[in-house]
Design an enzyme around this catalytic site. Structure first.
Site, PDB file in Angstrom:
ATOM      1  N   LYS A 192     -10.125 -10.639 -15.657  1.00  0.00           N
ATOM      2  CA  LYS A 192     -10.277 -11.483 -16.845  1.00  0.00           C
ATOM      3  C   LYS A 192      -9.733 -12.892 -16.600  1.00  0.00           C
ATOM      4  O   LYS A 192     -10.331 -13.884 -17.041  1.00  0.00           O
ATOM      5  CB  LYS A 192      -9.568 -10.843 -18.048  1.00  0.00           C
ATOM      6  CG  LYS A 192     -10.237  -9.576 -18.553  1.00  0.00           C
ATOM      7  CD  LYS A 192     -11.683  -9.821 -18.980  1.00  0.00           C
ATOM      8  CE  LYS A 192     -12.303  -8.599 -19.622  1.00  0.00           C
ATOM      9  NZ  LYS A 192     -13.739  -8.816 -19.952  1.00  0.00           N
ATOM     10  N   SER A 244     -13.605 -12.076 -22.982  1.00  0.00           N
ATOM     11  CA  SER A 244     -12.400 -11.829 -22.201  1.00  0.00           C
ATOM     12  C   SER A 244     -11.503 -10.908 -23.031  1.00  0.00           C
ATOM     13  O   SER A 244     -11.963  -9.880 -23.534  1.00  0.00           O
ATOM     14  CB  SER A 244     -11.704 -13.150 -21.861  1.00  0.00           C
ATOM     15  OG  SER A 244     -10.548 -12.949 -21.089  1.00  0.00           O
ATOM     16  N   TYR A 284      -7.396  -5.271 -14.207  1.00  0.00           N
ATOM     17  CA  TYR A 284      -8.165  -5.751 -15.366  1.00  0.00           C
ATOM     18  C   TYR A 284      -7.781  -7.194 -15.671  1.00  0.00           C
ATOM     19  O   TYR A 284      -8.653  -8.048 -15.885  1.00  0.00           O
ATOM     20  CB  TYR A 284      -7.883  -4.849 -16.564  1.00  0.00           C
ATOM     21  CG  TYR A 284      -8.554  -5.263 -17.846  1.00  0.00           C
ATOM     22  CD1 TYR A 284      -9.900  -5.000 -18.067  1.00  0.00           C
ATOM     23  CD2 TYR A 284      -7.840  -5.908 -18.857  1.00  0.00           C
ATOM     24  CE1 TYR A 284     -10.522  -5.359 -19.254  1.00  0.00           C
ATOM     25  CE2 TYR A 284      -8.450  -6.270 -20.045  1.00  0.00           C
ATOM     26  CZ  TYR A 284      -9.785  -6.000 -20.240  1.00  0.00           C
ATOM     27  OH  TYR A 284     -10.399  -6.369 -21.420  1.00  0.00           O
TER      28      TYR A 284
END
Length: 284
Positions: A152, A134, A148
């Site tokens: 994650k 991650s 993004y």
């Protein structure tokens, strides 16, 4: 005893460092890459200890083939590292539908599918480690990378739930949350078409800072990050999260402290929505 690794996104950066370190200690590695020549030097050096699968990580059928090949060749898969990924940069309004879909396909759906493909083998062998790469951005958020972050944070939620499902089979999972590393990660970023209205906002400021950095000012050594990850897989009990880098520690600590303080400030409001709360206050 030799471990068998399956590592995605192994062409360069952290992924390649993991491959190198695993091979150096005598383990076997099945590496998934997109650049077919990226690991030629390691193939020549380590021979049959390294197998290379070249395909787009979004291809679930090829993922399953790679898993089957590794399990057939070596009889097991001890460690899966979901490392493949990239960053989409741009304000939420700036990114396109196609860019959003690909960000989720690569950063969220692909690691979920790779994990699902490996689970039957690990369940059969009654053990294994799954390492989800991650980011400190899996706990904190910054402007220009909202998609993004969404991917994650989604991967972390998936992993926290899965950890509980597979614990009875001896399968352990670790979420790795590194800080900025001196790799080609930024060079491989995808950038949305900017909207002028954002240039004098936090979006524009953050965008300019990112351009200036270009990955060269990040404080962390990817090899040291890789060493810490490998050490974590040797521990009897896998850490649920592994925060790596002083920058990551500071960012994650601040984000969690702020969220905890906000939660505690809402305790009375949270308790007030229960049926018993109303009855007790009427009785008083």
């Amino acid at each position: 005893m030799q471990n068998v690794w399956l590592i995605t996104g192994a062409s360069s950066g952290l992924g390649r460092q993991l491959v190198e370190l695993a091979l150096e200690r005598g383990d076997r590695v099945a590496a998934v890459i997109r650049n077919e020549r990226a690991l030629e030097d390691l193939q020549q050096q380590y021979g049959n200890a390294l197998t290379v699968e070249v395909f787009d990580i979004r291809n679930t059928d090829r993922i399953q083939q790679a898993v089957n090949s590794a399990a057939t060749a070596w009889g097991k898969i001890d460690v899966l590292v979901n490392n493949a990924g990239y960053v989409l940069r741009g304000a939420a309004e700036e990114v396109s539908d196609v860019q959003i879909e690909r960000q989720f396909e690569v950063n969220l759906l692909a690691p979920i599918q790779v994990t699902r493909c490996v689970l039957p083998q690990m369940r059969k062998q009654r053990g294994g480690r799954i390492v989800q790469i991650s980011s400190m951005g899996g706990q904190a958020a910054f402007p220009t990378v909202s998609l993004y972050h969404a991917a994650k944070w989604g991967l972390e939620g998936f992993t926290d739930a899965l950890r509980q499902e597979v614990a009875p089979f001896g399968i352990q999972l670790t979420i790795v949350e590194p800080g900025g590393m001196r790799t080609s990660f930024d060079a491989n970023a995808v950038h949305a078409e900017p909207i002028d209205a954002y240039e004098q906002t936090t979006v524009g400021l953050f965008r300019r800072k990112t351009r200036e950095a270009k990955g060269t000012k990040y404080p962390n050594d990817p090899r040291k990050i890789a060493q810490a990850i490998i050490a974590s897989t040797d521990a009897e009990v896998a850490p649920e999260r592994l925060v790596l880098g002083a920058d990551a520690y500071d960012v994650v600590h601040r984000a969690l402290s702020q969220r905890l303080a906000a939660l505690e400030a809402q305790e009375d409001a949270a308790m007030s929505t229960g049926l018993e709360y109303e009855a007790k206050h009427h009785a008083a």
